[in-house]
Design a protein around this motif. Structure first.
Motif, PDB file in Angstrom:
ATOM      1  N   UNK A   6       0.797  -1.190  -0.045  1.00 42.51           N
ATOM      2  CA  UNK A   6       0.008   0.030   0.107  1.00 42.51           C
ATOM      3  C   UNK A   6       0.946   1.258  -0.014  1.00 42.51           C
ATOM      4  N   UNK A   7       0.282   2.339  -0.748  1.00 41.37           N
ATOM      5  CA  UNK A   7       1.311   3.663  -1.007  1.00 41.37           C
ATOM      6  C   UNK A   7       0.097   4.580  -0.466  1.00 41.37           C
ATOM      7  N   UNK A   8       0.438   5.794   0.273  1.00 39.74           N
ATOM      8  CA  UNK A   8      -0.470   6.721   0.590  1.00 39.74           C
ATOM      9  C   UNK A   8      -0.160   7.850  -0.377  1.00 39.74           C
ATOM     10  N   UNK A  31       2.464  -8.846  -5.581  1.00 37.99           N
ATOM     11  CA  UNK A  31       1.274  -8.550  -4.584  1.00 37.99           C
ATOM     12  C   UNK A  31       0.566  -7.345  -5.650  1.00 37.99           C
ATOM     13  N   UNK A  32      -0.638  -7.269  -5.093  1.00 42.87           N
ATOM     14  CA  UNK A  32      -1.430  -5.894  -5.571  1.00 42.87           C
ATOM     15  C   UNK A  32      -0.934  -4.793  -5.303  1.00 42.87           C
ATOM     16  N   UNK A  33      -0.941  -3.735  -5.785  1.00 45.56           N
ATOM     17  CA  UNK A  33      -0.784  -2.264  -5.278  1.00 45.56           C
ATOM     18  C   UNK A  33      -1.875  -1.760  -4.719  1.00 45.56           C
ATOM     19  N   UNK A  34      -2.088  -1.120  -3.765  1.00 44.87           N
ATOM     20  CA  UNK A  34      -3.028  -0.386  -3.312  1.00 44.87           C
ATOM     21  C   UNK A  34      -2.840   1.113  -3.053  1.00 44.87           C
ATOM     22  N   UNK A  35      -3.402   1.963  -3.686  1.00 48.96           N
ATOM     23  CA  UNK A  35      -3.124   3.419  -3.573  1.00 48.96           C
ATOM     24  C   UNK A  35      -4.257   4.061  -2.568  1.00 48.96           C
ATOM     25  N   UNK A  36      -3.935   4.754  -1.586  1.00 47.81           N
ATOM     26  CA  UNK A  36      -5.080   5.104  -0.900  1.00 47.81           C
ATOM     27  C   UNK A  36      -4.721   6.708  -0.497  1.00 47.81           C
ATOM     28  N   UNK A 100       3.302  -4.119   3.490  1.00 42.59           N
ATOM     29  CA  UNK A 100       4.217  -2.946   3.818  1.00 42.59           C
ATOM     30  C   UNK A 100       3.472  -1.692   3.300  1.00 42.59           C
ATOM     31  N   UNK A 101       3.554  -0.718   4.010  1.00 39.75           N
ATOM     32  CA  UNK A 101       3.141   0.665   3.610  1.00 39.75           C
ATOM     33  C   UNK A 101       4.135   1.593   3.245  1.00 39.75           C
ATOM     34  N   UNK A 102       3.937   2.115   2.038  1.00 44.15           N
ATOM     35  CA  UNK A 102       5.052   2.984   1.498  1.00 44.15           C
ATOM     36  C   UNK A 102       4.540   4.509   1.375  1.00 44.15           C
ATOM     37  N   UNK A 103       5.286   5.202   2.133  1.00 47.37           N
ATOM     38  CA  UNK A 103       4.968   6.956   2.203  1.00 47.37           C
ATOM     39  C   UNK A 103       6.043   7.858   1.747  1.00 47.37           C
ATOM     40  N   UNK A 104       5.677   8.904   1.234  1.00 49.42           N
ATOM     41  CA  UNK A 104       6.671   9.858   0.528  1.00 49.42           C
ATOM     42  C   UNK A 104       7.170  10.804   1.753  1.00 49.42           C
TER      43      UNK A 104
END
Length: 301
Positions: A6-8, A31-36, A100-104
């Motif tokens: 997941x990416x915020x 995996x699948x990418x989830x954009x939130x 995993x969560x990915x943030x800028x």
């Protein structure tokens, strides 16, 4: 069961870099990418067109990020979600459902590194899952060693990855950060460089703990302990080349130095609450602010 990276996302350049890093990580993991995007995120008024509501702007922001990622990775499974919460609540909930969560993180260039916002830092401190911080401008080429004659990794995909770096105290060797680092190196076909810096407070390079602690004090004994700690992991991941550095330098300084030659730095986050809330530790905080590559913060069990 669907597996997510997941990416915020918001309207920022660092957010888009994080989305693309997350896309590459999703491909590595299958995996699948989830954009939130958090609906209650308050966009600066100057960024919202006069004839557009904040809700419409939020939807457009999410769609722009998704469109950019799909164009770069047409075979990737991508999902989009507008979450009806404030950013901290929304991101922590998204992390619960993700590998995993990915943030800028706002970058000031390769030397200055990260500026970690208050929301990102609170997510890092509280997330039950690993969080990766990615600075603006991070691209595929930054993960790989320089190619011959300036050819980019996009043209030669087999260009080797830079090392994965793990900050580790062998006297407080929690399995979660070690396993994450070995898996990251395995997926990339990269080497793993394990750094243990004694510094002024021995043994707290990854955990951000304080206090002198007890145990072997000579560098030779520390090296032996580090090798013994890693042995079960090297047997579990025989295809991952491992190098070890034990130094008297300050933990944050040594990890930031190693980050300059890495595709990813992995640090552990202690589970430690105080009257003032949850803290990530001074060393982790310094690495997040100054590392020149993405940083994965992995919570201990």
């Amino acid at each position: 069961m669907v597996r997510y990276v997941t990416a915020g996302v918001d309207e920022s350049g660092e957010s888009l870099a994080a989305a693309h890093w997350a896309a590459r990580e999703a491909l590595r993991r299958g995996a699948t990418l989830r954009l939130v995007h958090a609906v209650k995120w308050q966009a600066p008024a100057s960024t919202v067109p006069m004839d557009t509501t904040r809700g419409q702007w939020a939807q457009q922001t999410l769609e722009r990020a998704a469109g950019s990622v799909r164009a770069a990775h047409p075979g990737l499974r991508v999902e989009e979600a507008l979450l009806p919460d404030a950013p901290l609540t929304a991101l922590l909930a998204a992390a619960e459902e993700s590998e995993v969560l990915v943030l800028g993180s706002r970058g000031l260039g390769r030397i200055a590194g990260f500026v970690v916002g208050s929301v990102s830092q609170r997510v890092v401190a509280r997330s039950p899952r690993p969080v990766v911080l990615v600075r603006a401008g991070e691209a595929l080429a930054d993960e790989h060693l320089p190619a011959l004659d300036g050819v980019s990794p996009e043209e030669i995909p087999e260009t080797p990855y830079r090392d994965v770096v793990l900050g580790l105290d062998p006297r407080h060797a929690d399995a979660e950060p070690i396993g994450f680092a070995f898996e990251a190196a395995r997926r990339r076909g990269a080497s793993l460089h394990v750094v243990h810096a004694v510094g002024e407070a021995p043994g707290h390079a990854a955990e951000g703990r304080s206090g002198a602690g007890h145990g072997p004090e000579s560098l030779a004994e520390r090296k032996a302990l580090l090798s013994a700690t890693l042995q079960p992991w090297t047997e579990k991941f025989p295809g991952v080349p491992v190098s070890e550095t034990v130094t008297e330098g300050r933990p944050a300084t040594e990890l930031v130095r190693a980050a300059g030659r890495a595709s990813l730095v992995v640090v552990g986050r202690p589970s430690r609450d105080t009257r003032l809330g949850t803290h990530i530790g001074s060393v982790v905080h310094a690495v997040l602010h100054h590392a020149g590559c993405p940083v994965a913060v992995v919570p201990h069990a």
